[in-house]
Design an enzyme around this catalytic site. Structure first.
Site, PDB file in Angstrom:
ATOM      1  N   SER A  45       0.791  -1.234   0.000  1.00 58.40           N
ATOM      2  CA  SER A  45       0.000   0.000   0.000  1.00 58.40           C
ATOM      3  C   SER A  45       0.821   1.281   0.000  1.00 58.40           C
ATOM      4  CB  SER A  45      -0.971   0.009   1.190  1.00 58.40           C
ATOM      5  OG  SER A  45      -2.082  -0.809   0.931  1.00 58.40           O
ATOM      6  N   LYS A  48      -0.096   3.715  -2.668  1.00 55.82           N
ATOM      7  CA  LYS A  48      -1.092   4.772  -2.499  1.00 55.82           C
ATOM      8  C   LYS A  48      -0.454   6.152  -2.387  1.00 55.82           C
ATOM      9  CE  LYS A  48      -4.728   1.941  -0.321  1.00 55.82           C
ATOM     10  NZ  LYS A  48      -4.112   0.625  -0.156  1.00 55.82           N
ATOM     11  N   SER A 293      -6.135   3.106   4.685  1.00 56.17           N
ATOM     12  CA  SER A 293      -5.601   2.385   3.529  1.00 56.17           C
ATOM     13  C   SER A 293      -6.710   1.692   2.726  1.00 56.17           C
ATOM     14  CB  SER A 293      -4.543   1.364   3.974  1.00 56.17           C
ATOM     15  OG  SER A 293      -3.677   1.047   2.912  1.00 56.17           O
ATOM     16  N   ASN A 295      -8.470   0.435  -0.278  1.00 57.25           N
ATOM     17  CA  ASN A 295      -8.079   0.058  -1.641  1.00 57.25           C
ATOM     18  C   ASN A 295      -9.044   0.581  -2.690  1.00 57.25           C
ATOM     19  OD1 ASN A 295      -5.834  -1.378  -0.699  1.00 57.25           O
ATOM     20  ND2 ASN A 295      -6.997  -3.268  -0.493  1.00 57.25           N
ATOM     21  N   THR A 406       1.578   2.918   5.747  1.00 59.19           N
ATOM     22  CA  THR A 406       1.883   1.503   5.904  1.00 59.19           C
ATOM     23  C   THR A 406       1.553   0.742   4.626  1.00 59.19           C
ATOM     24  OG1 THR A 406      -0.340   1.144   6.787  1.00 59.19           O
ATOM     25  CG2 THR A 406       1.428   1.528   8.384  1.00 59.19           C
ATOM     26  N   LEU A 409       1.152  -6.973   2.461  1.00 60.45           N
ATOM     27  CA  LEU A 409       0.685  -8.123   1.696  1.00 60.45           C
ATOM     28  C   LEU A 409       1.370  -9.341   2.307  1.00 60.45           C
ATOM     29  CD1 LEU A 409       1.017  -6.850  -2.016  1.00 60.45           C
ATOM     30  CD2 LEU A 409      -1.139  -7.233  -0.788  1.00 60.45           C
TER      31      LEU A 409
END
Length: 461
Positions: A45, A48, A293, A295, A406, A409
């Site tokens: 992430s 992002k 976070s 998605n 942060t 995965l």
């Protein structure tokens, strides 16, 4: 500092793994520490950061999404003679409340009957619902929700394209649990296979949507005194959920629909706009997007950039915009590969040096305050302040000091952001870890950030 970080990166949890670390002085951009910083690694992430910066530059902090009502007919004696179109333009913050407000608007305008169909128009974006990074086994997970230009959220986190499944134990042993769906709808089918017991059995509660359907299976055992269990489940074809909820709202307002409310089609050019709702500006959306976070928000922003710049709401065109904005900013896109906006894709590849370079370059942008405010703050337990860092680094000099994104995965973790040293020197850091086998490396990330917050950069004579 160098010796401490080198020792930390020798932790046994990183044996056989790859650690990419880049630390810069925030004022000069000078790299003060690096290890494997030019290796392309999967950033999770931390992707992002690139999506967010491109969106603030392309769309601007005040940009808002729209949802509209259009009609191809005329009003006569309380009848809308024709079709009503609900046109979505990507708003991930649309909720059941706003759909109800649209129905109230129509009633107040005198509409009592719609002789044609209520049609959903989600053509603002293409019809590819999932990015390349989503596996079929993840499709019912809230973090892998389908992207549609017309979608609805069940909560104030704006988890668009999902429903909230709340499961409570029954009052008697042996009876099935009680299930509530938010928002309440007929679009998803709930199969209740739960059981209430005096003691917990091995089969824990599990909530999953069957692949390619909206049949949600809820199974497992709850104890009588268990608290409510909540699960967010991604909906298959979320456009249909909007039309189901909007039709319910119309009925509640006494508006009859003669035709279908399940059609999906493009609004004709001769239609007339009756209503327009604007979402919150993206500077506010950035709080759930970056702090938590989200998605789905990342992928919507990618498609929206593609639509605004190239007239096509697709991942391909949106990622073209992200790449172009990064090049203009000064990021070396020749060493970066982006295949989505959220970081779910394991084929995203970014060197730690380019993450820290991005964080250095954005400091010159007028939207920097919005960008910084959206980053999680270490140790701040307020959800929309600390975000994904709210329980980390508490009781250290990093608490309230570190602002960072942060990323997680399986076998991948990242943390990149800003910190001030003990002697008030501003630093930028980017750390990306790949191929570790332990559950997580959060403690290593936290310790590295704490080392930076405790460090005295300028040696006094």
């Amino acid at each position: 500092m160098k010796d401490k970080i080198d020792d930390l990166l020798e932790d046994k949890a990183l044996h056989g793994a790859i650690a990419g670390v880049s630390i810069r002085h925030a004022g000069s951009g000078e790299v003060v520490y690096e290890k494997n910083a030019h290796l392309r690694l999967t950033p999770a992430s931390n992707t992002k950061l690139f999506t967010g910066a491109a969106a603030l530059e392309t769309l601007g902090p005040e940009y808002a999404f729209a949802t509209e009502l259009w009609s191809d007919g005329d009003m006569e004696d309380g009848k809308l003679e024709g079709n009503l179109y609900v046109k979505g333009k990507g708003d991930p913050t649309l909720t059941e409340k706003e759909l109800s407000e649209m129905a109230v608007f129509l009633r107040e305008k005198g509409v009592r009957e719609i002789t044609g169909d209520v049609i959903a128009d989600d053509t603002w974006y293409d019809d590819i619902r999932l990015s390349d990074g989503i596996l079929w086994s993840q499709e019912s997970e809230y973090y892998a929700s389908q992207v549609s230009a017309l979608t609805v959220s069940p909560d104030q986190d704006y988890d668009a394209g999902t429903v909230l499944i709340s499961v409570s134990p029954a009052n008697k042993d042996g009876e099935p649990g009680k299930i509530e769906v938010t928002p309440d709808n007929k679009y998803v089918e709930i199969v209740n296979m739960t059981k209430t017991g005096k003691t917990r059995e091995e089969d824990e509660l599990k909530v999953e949507r069957e692949h390619g359907t909206n049949r949600i299976i809820v199974e497992g055992t709850m104890e009588i005194d268990d608290p409510v269990s909540k699960s967010w489940i991604a909906v298959f074809e979320p456009t249909g959920l909007v039309t189901d909820l909007f039709h319910q709202s119309l009925m509640k307002e006494g508006i009859r629909v003669q035709g279908s409310h399940t059609r999906i089609a493009e609004t004709p050019v001769h239609a007339i706009r009756l209503y327009e709702r604007s979402s919150m500006p993206i500077k506010q959306l950035f709080f759930p997007f970056m702090k938590l976070s989200n998605n789905g928000h990342a992928e919507v922003l990618v498609k929206e950039m593609g639509k605004v710049v190239h007239g096509e709401g697709s991942w391909e065109k949106g990622l073209d915009v992200v790449g172009a904005e990064m090049r203009r900013l000064g990021v070396d896109m020749e060493t970066i590969q982006l295949n989505d906006g959220s970081g779910m894709s394991s084929t995203n590849l970014i060197p730690a040096n380019e993450i820290s370079q991005l964080l250095y370059l954005v400091q010159e942008k007028k939207w920097l305050p919005e960008f910084l405010q959206s980053l999680p703050v270490a140790g701040n337990e307020k959800r929309f302040a600390g975000g994904t860092l709210r329980h980390r680094m508490q009781g250290t000099n990093a608490e309230g000091n570190v602002r960072a994104k942060t990323g997680t995965l399986t076998g991948v973790s990242s943390l990149s952001g800003y910190v001030t040293t003990k002697d008030e020197e501003p630093l930028i850091f980017a750390m990306v870890f790949n191929h570790f086998l332990s559950e997580d490396v959060d403690e290593i990330e936290d310790q590295l950030a704490i080392i930076l917050s405790d460090h005295q950069l300028i040696v006094k004579e």
